[in-house]
Design a protein around this motif. Structure first.
Motif, PDB file in Angstrom:
ATOM      1  N   TYR A 250       8.277  11.249   3.252  1.00 59.26           N
ATOM      2  CA  TYR A 250       7.773  10.110   3.222  1.00 59.26           C
ATOM      3  C   TYR A 250       8.427   8.772   3.801  1.00 59.26           C
ATOM      4  CZ  TYR A 250       4.564  12.799  -0.184  1.00 59.26           C
ATOM      5  OH  TYR A 250       4.246  13.538  -0.828  1.00 59.26           O
ATOM      6  N   GLN A 251       7.540   8.261   4.657  1.00 56.93           N
ATOM      7  CA  GLN A 251       8.128   6.832   5.161  1.00 56.93           C
ATOM      8  C   GLN A 251       7.624   5.644   4.780  1.00 56.93           C
ATOM      9  OE1 GLN A 251       8.413   7.847   9.260  1.00 56.93           O
ATOM     10  NE2 GLN A 251       9.543   9.747   9.190  1.00 56.93           N
ATOM     11  N   PRO A 252       8.236   4.381   4.795  1.00 58.44           N
ATOM     12  CA  PRO A 252       7.706   3.248   4.605  1.00 58.44           C
ATOM     13  C   PRO A 252       6.419   2.803   5.709  1.00 58.44           C
ATOM     14  CG  PRO A 252      10.054   2.906   4.437  1.00 58.44           C
ATOM     15  CD  PRO A 252       9.587   4.346   5.053  1.00 58.44           C
ATOM     16  N   ARG A 253       5.322   2.235   5.347  1.00 61.83           N
ATOM     17  CA  ARG A 253       4.206   1.978   6.027  1.00 61.83           C
ATOM     18  C   ARG A 253       3.988   0.450   5.699  1.00 61.83           C
ATOM     19  NH1 ARG A 253       1.066   4.131  10.136  1.00 61.83           N
ATOM     20  NH2 ARG A 253       2.913   5.721  10.535  1.00 61.83           N
ATOM     21  N   LEU A 254       2.770   0.403   4.839  1.00 64.45           N
ATOM     22  CA  LEU A 254       2.591  -0.799   4.286  1.00 64.45           C
ATOM     23  C   LEU A 254       3.129  -1.289   3.057  1.00 64.45           C
ATOM     24  CD1 LEU A 254      -1.368  -1.224   4.468  1.00 64.45           C
ATOM     25  CD2 LEU A 254       0.217  -2.058   6.129  1.00 64.45           C
ATOM     26  N   ALA A 255       3.887  -0.078   2.509  1.00 67.15           N
ATOM     27  CA  ALA A 255       4.674  -0.446   1.530  1.00 67.15           C
ATOM     28  C   ALA A 255       6.332  -0.089   2.059  1.00 67.15           C
ATOM     29  CB  ALA A 255       4.490   0.429   0.249  1.00 67.15           C
ATOM     30  N   THR A 256       7.193  -0.879   1.636  1.00 64.25           N
ATOM     31  CA  THR A 256       8.607  -0.814   2.010  1.00 64.25           C
ATOM     32  C   THR A 256       9.395  -0.210   0.910  1.00 64.25           C
ATOM     33  OG1 THR A 256       9.201  -2.832   1.038  1.00 64.25           O
ATOM     34  CG2 THR A 256       8.512  -2.901   3.347  1.00 64.25           C
ATOM     35  N   ALA A 257       9.008  -0.148  -0.256  1.00 63.12           N
ATOM     36  CA  ALA A 257       9.868   0.547  -1.258  1.00 63.12           C
ATOM     37  C   ALA A 257       8.830   0.984  -2.545  1.00 63.12           C
ATOM     38  CB  ALA A 257      10.777  -0.158  -1.950  1.00 63.12           C
ATOM     39  N   TRP A 258       9.025   2.046  -3.435  1.00 67.09           N
ATOM     40  CA  TRP A 258       8.308   2.495  -4.293  1.00 67.09           C
ATOM     41  C   TRP A 258       9.063   3.133  -5.364  1.00 67.09           C
ATOM     42  CZ3 TRP A 258       7.604   3.828   0.764  1.00 67.09           C
ATOM     43  CH2 TRP A 258       8.170   4.919   1.207  1.00 67.09           C
ATOM     44  N   ARG A 259       8.861   3.145  -6.508  1.00 72.55           N
ATOM     45  CA  ARG A 259       9.753   3.859  -7.509  1.00 72.55           C
ATOM     46  C   ARG A 259       8.836   4.146  -9.012  1.00 72.55           C
ATOM     47  NH1 ARG A 259      13.749  -0.361 -10.497  1.00 72.55           N
ATOM     48  NH2 ARG A 259      12.515  -2.328 -10.407  1.00 72.55           N
ATOM     49  N   TYR A 260       9.474   4.900  -9.759  1.00 69.50           N
ATOM     50  CA  TYR A 260       8.720   5.191 -10.950  1.00 69.50           C
ATOM     51  C   TYR A 260       9.932   4.389 -11.704  1.00 69.50           C
ATOM     52  CZ  TYR A 260       5.606   8.864  -9.954  1.00 69.50           C
ATOM     53  OH  TYR A 260       4.476   9.469  -9.404  1.00 69.50           O
ATOM     54  N   LEU A 261       9.413   3.559 -12.828  1.00 68.68           N
ATOM     55  CA  LEU A 261      10.192   2.944 -13.708  1.00 68.68           C
ATOM     56  C   LEU A 261      10.330   3.743 -15.047  1.00 68.68           C
ATOM     57  CD1 LEU A 261       8.128  -0.459 -13.405  1.00 68.68           C
ATOM     58  CD2 LEU A 261      10.235   0.332 -12.093  1.00 68.68           C
ATOM     59  N   GLY A 262      11.638   3.886 -15.416  1.00 70.53           N
ATOM     60  CA  GLY A 262      11.799   4.467 -16.638  1.00 70.53           C
ATOM     61  C   GLY A 262      11.886   5.931 -16.278  1.00 70.53           C
ATOM     62  N   THR A 263      11.559   6.950 -17.535  1.00 69.45           N
ATOM     63  CA  THR A 263      11.177   8.375 -17.352  1.00 69.45           C
ATOM     64  C   THR A 263       9.594   8.665 -17.713  1.00 69.45           C
ATOM     65  OG1 THR A 263      12.008   8.592 -19.605  1.00 69.45           O
ATOM     66  CG2 THR A 263      13.561   8.717 -17.989  1.00 69.45           C
ATOM     67  N   GLY A 264       9.290   9.843 -17.509  1.00 72.22           N
ATOM     68  CA  GLY A 264       8.074  10.153 -18.027  1.00 72.22           C
ATOM     69  C   GLY A 264       6.933  10.223 -17.051  1.00 72.22           C
ATOM     70  N   ASN A 265       7.251   9.332 -15.755  1.00 71.60           N
ATOM     71  CA  ASN A 265       6.215   9.084 -14.787  1.00 71.60           C
ATOM     72  C   ASN A 265       4.843   8.564 -15.314  1.00 71.60           C
ATOM     73  OD1 ASN A 265       7.909  10.518 -12.938  1.00 71.60           O
ATOM     74  ND2 ASN A 265       6.937  12.806 -13.783  1.00 71.60           N
ATOM     75  N   THR A 266       5.044   7.469 -16.145  1.00 68.77           N
ATOM     76  CA  THR A 266       3.981   6.692 -16.781  1.00 68.77           C
ATOM     77  C   THR A 266       3.982   5.305 -16.169  1.00 68.77           C
ATOM     78  OG1 THR A 266       5.214   6.077 -18.778  1.00 68.77           O
ATOM     79  CG2 THR A 266       3.746   8.096 -18.522  1.00 68.77           C
TER      80      THR A 266
END
Length: 513
Positions: free
Chosen positions: A81-97
């Motif tokens: 996966y490479q940046p395109r219109l998004a430069t960064a992305w992440r889950y916050l905390g645990t549990g994928n919510t």
């Protein structure tokens, strides 16, 4: 990949196979170099688009959308996966919510309006309201919060572990639509409002025949644009498409293994990707219409009865992969060790133990379309007949076949091999959309799915493997082979396909050399 209520077999597209989160800003995917001048990429495509509105489109529309809509995240040819219109992305905390997306600064849509977190929020809301394949996978989003001009946070009402995959070009939801298109969706039926390298040229386009794209003058990465024009010609006959490719009328054609030999003999390039799991769905798992199917031993017996290696070699030759599972070798959920071998003796033993040693009839509905060749059904029928099971095949047009799923205990199987999370929601969980017509459920399968959905990327592969293994043990499906997605192209075009991986996006194709 297929409709918010029903995902058709053709609409299950092959998604990215690796999960990557929190990548730093970097260059977009695709070959480097200067933009081409005076060059046209001409593509032949079997299916016309269901819609030019990304929110309503299915997988068969991707070739028509990828030139004009940049995704948030680019799934490269190697699966990364490479940046395109998004430069960064992440889950916050645990549990994928909870999930956060940071956008690239200075990007505008083709009409000049800026890409902002507010615009992205509107695009996602459009997908959620629409009837395309992405809507169901966006359903867990409970709230969207603009936490900065270029930062959007998503809060989910249930775990969703594959948002990075969902926001690539493979699932369309990552194709961000500009505010003008969101405000006036009718505009998207005949034009494009994206932030991609090209725009649709309505004056040079005839619906259901050919679609022409020219440069988007507002594109943020003009150095990554390799053609001045892209045309996509609808060629519904594969032999006609191959002839057009041979004579140079088109440069690239999507097709099937049926024309692979002719393409090779003509010296054309052949790229394949294991894409479609083909076989039968044993839908009536409670035995409502066909009592024997209510016994897991019977469903397992049918799986033992089929000679996958023989059928795959006969129908697909070197391009097919025999499988007894709804997964592909490059995926985390894939098991190298098969559960079912070809063992007619074991099949007869299980049928006898289930009280149907004398055999029974199994009605099955299949679509009368090249997407599911009748030869496949006949080959399966021949093997089942050897253990006393008679397959009664009813071929209907695709719409009628889908509408008849609750009237037949079995149906054709032909859908893209996706990560287990996506396939569960389309195929085997109790509330799966479309392909679980009798709403079968299994407590162990549901438990494993909940656990995997909340797991991080380190723990999830083992759980995904358990999920697919459980599906195979239950015998809910009778997979036979992985049928390839195929591209045929002239040596003037670089497609940069990697064996075993999904194809790169159209906007990454480039002049050879």
């Amino acid at each position: 990949m297929s409709s918010a209520a029903v995902l058709s077999r053709r609409e299950f597209t092959v998604g990215g196979l690796l999960l990557a989160a929190g990548l730093a800003a970097g260059a977009c995917g695709g070959p480097s170099g200067s933009p081409a001048t005076g060059r046209t990429l001409r593509i032949g495509q079997y299916w016309p688009p269901t819609s030019l509105d990304p929110g309503k489109a299915g997988g068969e529309s991707q070739l028509f959308l990828q030139p004009a809509y940049d995704p948030l995240i680019y799934r490269a040819a190697d699966g990364s996966y490479q940046p395109r219109l998004a430069t960064a992305w992440r889950y916050l905390g645990t549990g994928n919510t909870a999930f956060e997306i940071s956008l690239r600064d200075g990007v505008t849509f083709s009409d000049g309006s800026p890409l902002t977190a507010e615009a992205l929020k509107g695009s996602i809301e459009h997908f959620r309201r629409s009837a395309g394949q992405a809507a169901a996978f966006l359903a867990p989003i409970a709230t969207m919060t603009v936490s900065g001009p270029l930062v959007l946070r998503l809060t989910l009402n249930q775990p969703h572990p594959l948002l990075p995959a969902l926001f690539t070009q493979d699932f369309l939801a990552g194709d961000v639509i500009g505010p003008a298109g969101v405000a006036d969706p009718a505009r998207l039926a005949t034009g494009t409002v994206g932030a991609g390298p090209y725009v649709l040229l309505p004056g040079e386009t005839v619906a259901n025949d050919h679609y022409t794209y020219g440069p988007n003058p507002k594109y943020w990465n003009a150095e990554g644009r390799f053609y001045d024009r892209i045309t996509v010609k609808v060629l519904p006959n594969e032999n006609t498409a191959l002839a057009a490719l041979k004579t140079g009328q088109v440069d690239v054609v999507q097709g099937s293994y049926a024309i692979a030999g002719g393409a090779k003999a003509a010296g054309l390039k052949v790229a394949s990707s294991p894409a479609i799991v083909m076989g039968l769905q044993l839908n009536d798992r409670a035995g409502t219409l066909c009592r024997p199917l209510g016994d897991v031993r019977v469903r397992q017996a049918l799986n033992y009865a089929v000679d996958r290696v023989k059928i795959t070699a006969a129908l697909l030759g070197e391009y097919g992969i025999p499988v007894d599972q709804p997964s592909a070798p490059a995926q985390d959920s894939y098991s190298e060790q098969p559960f079912y071998t070809h063992d007619p003796g074991k099949a007869r033993q299980l049928l006898a133990e289930a009280g149907v040693g004398g055999g029974f009839e199994l009605p099955v509905v299949i679509p009368s379309t090249p997407a599911f060749p009748g030869d496949m059904a006949q080959a399966i029928a021949s093997d089942l007949q050897q253990v006393g099971v008679t397959l009664r095949i009813a071929a209907k047009d695709p719409a009628a076949a889908n509408a008849a799923l609750t009237q037949f205990p079995a149906s054709s199987m032909g859908w893209g091999a996706l990560p287990a999370y996506f396939m569960g929601r389309g195929l085997w969980l109790k509330d799966a959309i479309g392909m679980n017509p009798f709403h079968s459920s299994d407590p162990e399968l549901e438990r494993l799915d909940r656990q995997a959905a909340a797991a991080d990327e380190h723990a999830r592969p083992a759980l995904d493997k358990q999920i697919v293994r459980r599906v195979v043990e239950l015998g809910w499906f009778l997979p036979v082979c992985l049928s390839p997605g195929m591209l045929f192209h002239r040596d003037t075009v670089g497609v940069d396909a990697i064996a075993g991986q999904p194809f790169p996006s159209v906007d990454a194709w480039h002049p050879a050399g």
